[in-house]
Design an enzyme around this catalytic site. Structure first.
Site, mmCIF file in Angstrom:
data_model
loop_
_atom_site.group_PDB
_atom_site.id
_atom_site.type_symbol
_atom_site.label_atom_id
_atom_site.label_comp_id
_atom_site.label_asym_id
_atom_site.label_seq_id
_atom_site.Cartn_x
_atom_site.Cartn_y
_atom_site.Cartn_z
ATOM 1 C CG HIS A 43 -1.195 0.995 -4.392
ATOM 2 N ND1 HIS A 43 -1.432 0.979 -5.750
ATOM 3 C CD2 HIS A 43 -1.557 -0.229 -3.946
ATOM 4 C CE1 HIS A 43 -1.902 -0.208 -6.102
ATOM 5 N NE2 HIS A 43 -1.990 -0.967 -5.033
ATOM 6 C CD GLU A 52 -2.557 -1.643 0.032
ATOM 7 O OE1 GLU A 52 -2.739 -0.808 -0.872
ATOM 8 O OE2 GLU A 52 -2.913 -2.840 -0.079
HETATM 9 C C1 LIG Z 1 -0.190 -9.079 -0.272
HETATM 10 S S1 LIG Z 1 -0.328 -7.429 -0.681
HETATM 11 C C2 LIG Z 1 -1.873 -7.421 -1.508
HETATM 12 C C3 LIG Z 1 -2.584 -6.125 -1.363
HETATM 13 C C4 LIG Z 1 -3.791 -5.996 -2.223
HETATM 14 N N1 LIG Z 1 -4.329 -4.686 -2.136
HETATM 15 C C5 LIG Z 1 -4.099 -3.758 -3.105
HETATM 16 O O1 LIG Z 1 -3.677 -2.644 -2.891
HETATM 17 C C6 LIG Z 1 -4.869 -6.972 -1.776
HETATM 18 O O2 LIG Z 1 -4.937 -8.047 -2.312
HETATM 19 O O3 LIG Z 1 -5.618 -6.638 -0.872
#
Ligand SMILES: CSCC[C@H](NC=O)C(=O)O
Length: 137
Positions: A131, A128
């Protein structure tokens, strides 16, 4: 306060997010609501995934959704290679993560915390924070 749609536009997701302030607490609530609405498929979300370019993330620690404003990794150890997916992308991709991280962040009361996280929780936080920096797996 409401669940928002998850965006998939990679150009938008490649922008670096701006610091979050007290003016952004509605975004934090929306992000928590959106995470809860996607609890069967999401471990974490960043605000730019709901179209808000602010440095805010939300993730589950067990069943509890936690929101972090302006998260920064202050130390890390134990690099490893793993496979991750992302709600904004299709498929899985290889990425390097650290097993242990220390994160400084503000909570929704704008209080500063510094906490250690390990394993899957640490992996989600790293995903995150990437991101927030416009980095996709
Ligand atoms: C193992 S990190 C995975 C994070 C992903 N979320 C996206 O920003 C999700 O699958 O929730």
């Amino acid at each position: 306060m409401a669940q928002q749609n998850i965006i998939h536009n990679q150009l938008t997701l490649s922008l670096k997010s701006a610091p979050a302030t007290s003016a952004d607490l509605t975004i934090a609530q929306d992000l928590r609501d959106t995470l809860l609405a996607n609890k069967d498929k999401a471990a974490g979300l960043a605000a730019n995934m709901i179209g808000q370019n602010k440095r805010i993330i939300a993730l589950f620690i067990g069943p509890i959704p936690i929101v972090m404003l302006n998260p920064v990794i202050t130390s890390s150890s134990g690099e490893y290679l793993t496979q991750e997916g992302c709600l904004s992308l299709t498929g899985q991709r290889s990425t390097k993560r650290f097993k242990n991280i220390t994160v400084q962040y503000q909570n929704e009361n704008l209080e500063t915390h510094k906490q250690e996280f390990s394993d899957f929780t640490a992996e989600v936080i790293q995903h995150e924070i990437d991101h927030c920096n416009g980095i996709l797996i």
